[in-house]
Scaffold this active site. Sequence first.
Site, PDB file in Angstrom:
ATOM      1  N   SER A  51      44.673  35.313  37.696  1.00  9.35           N
ATOM      2  CA  SER A  51      44.899  35.104  39.131  1.00  9.35           C
ATOM      3  C   SER A  51      43.887  34.184  39.809  1.00  9.35           C
ATOM      4  O   SER A  51      44.185  33.594  40.834  1.00  9.35           O
ATOM      5  CB  SER A  51      44.943  36.439  39.873  1.00  9.35           C
ATOM      6  OG  SER A  51      43.671  37.033  39.916  1.00  9.35           O
ATOM      7  N   LYS A  95      39.510  38.292  44.491  1.00  4.24           N
ATOM      8  CA  LYS A  95      40.445  37.411  45.208  1.00  4.24           C
ATOM      9  C   LYS A  95      39.695  36.624  46.272  1.00  4.24           C
ATOM     10  O   LYS A  95      38.596  36.964  46.681  1.00  4.24           O
ATOM     11  CB  LYS A  95      41.556  38.220  45.892  1.00  4.24           C
ATOM     12  CG  LYS A  95      42.336  39.157  44.995  1.00  4.24           C
ATOM     13  CD  LYS A  95      43.223  38.428  44.035  1.00  4.24           C
ATOM     14  CE  LYS A  95      43.996  39.433  43.176  1.00  4.24           C
ATOM     15  NZ  LYS A  95      44.650  38.822  42.062  1.00  4.24           N
TER      16      LYS A  95
END
Length: 172
Positions: A51, A95
Site C-alpha cells: 500500500s 498510511k
Amino acid sequence: MSTRFSRAGRWLFGSHPQSLQETATTVLKYGCLAYVVRTYGVGATFCVGPSMLPTFNSFGDIVLFEHVSAYTNRIQAGDVVIARSPQNPGNLVCKRVLGLEGDFVKVAASTYLGPARTVQVPAGHVWLQGDNALNSTDSRSYGPVPYALIEGRAFLKVWPATQASWVKRQLS
C-alpha cells in the site's frame, strides 16, 4: 552465616548481598525509562504490504515513528502516520494523511470503490490513504479514521540499511 555466590552470581551481582537489591533497582529504573521512551517518545514498526509503494517496500521496511506529534495534535496533511487499524485495532497501519478535520478530499473513481466523490473529513478524524492507490485498503474503504487511533508520525526509514532515509511530508 555467609552467603555463597556462584561465579556467575558474583559477576552479575557483585560479591555483596546488597548488590542484588541495587541491581534490581537499576534494572527497574532502566525498564521504566524504556517504557516511557517507547510509549511517549519513539517507537519502531514494520511497514509490510504494497500500500505504501514506492515510499516503502512491500516486504517490510522498519520505520521509526514519534508520538509527540500525535499527542500534541501536530499531524499535518502529507505526513506518514502509524495508526491502529479501524478494521482490526490489534494491527497497525502505515498510511499518509490526505485530509484533516474539515478538509474536503477528492476520492477518485474505481471499480472497487465506486464512483468519484468528495468527502468532508468530520471533526476529530483524518483521511488516510496509501501511496499506492491501486493496491491499498485505507479511508476509501473504511472511511475517516478517528484521530485517537494515530500512534505517531513516521520520520525515519531505518531498514533496509542501504535505503535508510528521512520520511518526507508530501501531498499526493
